[in-house]
Design an enzyme around this catalytic site. Sequence first.
Site, PDB file in Angstrom:
ATOM      1  N   GLY A  83       3.397   1.332  24.206  1.00  0.00           N
ATOM      2  CA  GLY A  83       4.821   1.260  23.877  1.00  0.00           C
ATOM      3  C   GLY A  83       5.477   0.163  24.683  1.00  0.00           C
ATOM      4  O   GLY A  83       4.861  -0.449  25.556  1.00  0.00           O
ATOM      5  N   LYS A  84       6.698  -0.141  24.406  1.00  0.00           N
ATOM      6  CA  LYS A  84       7.460  -1.112  25.191  1.00  0.00           C
ATOM      7  C   LYS A  84       8.937  -0.908  24.883  1.00  0.00           C
ATOM      8  O   LYS A  84       9.277  -0.425  23.802  1.00  0.00           O
ATOM      9  CB  LYS A  84       7.062  -2.544  24.810  1.00  0.00           C
TER      10      LYS A  84
END
Length: 424
Positions: A107-108
């Site tokens: 994720g980011k």
Amino acid sequence: MSDLPHRDLHAVALETIDAAAELLGLEPWLAATLRRPERAVTVEIPYLAADGTVRSVRGYRVQHSTARGPAKGGIRFHPDVTIEEVTGLATLMSIKTALLDLPLGGGKGGVTVDPRGMTDAEVEAITRGYARAIAGVIGPDVDVPAPDVNTGTRHMDWIADEYGHLVGSPTPAVVTGKSLAAGGSLGRDTATAAGCRTVTLRAAKQLGLAADARVAIQGFGNAGAHLARMLAADGLRVVAVSDSRGGVHRPDGLDLAAVAEAKRVHGSVTAFPDADVVTNEELLAVDCEILVPAALEGAIAEREATKVRARLVAEAANGPCTPEADLVLAERDVVVLPDVLASAGGVTVSCFEWQQNRDGSTWSEARVAAELDRRMQGAFDALWDYAAAQRLPLRLAAVALGVQRVAEATRQRHAAPTAAPLAS
Ligand code: NAD
């Protein structure tokens, strides 16, 4: 403020997935699924500015894959942040966590904001506002953010605090990279360097380099300075180091404590008197066996690659070798330990922090170091063997191995689609 990479990271991520999908012969539905994130959230964050006006900034959180575990990846604050960039970075995180065989996905997050010149109260208001806005899609079992460009310990402490209030109980496992007092892990500061050390020593052994091989390190910050100290303690000779102002070179090895002191007092390693001063370009061409770019993306382009004299390049930084440089280095028989492995110590200790928070334990620094070493060795060995068996350069092998693991988990999760549609 850290500069963001200039490459189109979404395009880079898609090329990466496509290359791996072709190599692995992935089913078209699976390749298409991995090109897109599972979930991408855009939020608006109003906050009270120091001048008394209410302003608003845009934030994002992208979960590329949770097939192998909760999404994992940092949050960056930067004026150039876009959802496309965050999506690309989330995709690359899925590959990294899978390569390290961590029980996590990718994720980011990001907020399109320039924190320079902002007051602490404004930064805190934006961070807490961001935490409230994404609270519904993060959590210890869902998505666990961490620091990235222009965010750090205090931002993570604020997010954990905000999230705990929202769900009604303290939940430190919702983010990693926290202060020790708020549930952070020992050994996080040196994790990237320690991880890079493990894989560099392992590769040096595979290549038959001498126990006192010479090392040049570009970048004397968190990653580079710790790594220099560690490799010197291992018996290697650190012959050159540099920072943004230039470098120092001494063929029989540098006194690293004195170099660090010169930097502390005068702001640059170039103030160290007992060595030749070199430019950053000259540092990359120094006569040595191991070269570690630990500063900037794109530091080694085609021109620099033709001058590299090292046998091994260990990418402690993110993306220091351009694709053109990769080709030149391969032609010249220089082995490149790719960033997806060589810079993965940080996310690995982040995983340990999350595990400690989940079971309420506190690992000693020695335990963190030992577990990190074990993980990095395992990842290196699996990659080295895979690359040899498939006759691939390490970077492509790393991507293929990572994507293969994400693909396998995704396939299992969705099972095979039914052969025939249900009768209506
Ligand atoms: P840092 O800011 O602590 O240190 C960066 C160093 O690079 C400094 O010594 C700086 O003077 C030097 N530098 C800046 N411009 C330079 C130039 N033009 N030429 C030579 N040196 C220059 O950063 P860091 O945390 O050590 O990170 C370095 C790299 O490692 C980055 O690419 C980062 O993304 C990557 N990385 C860091 C971590 C981590 O946990 N710290 C984790 C993964 C990857």
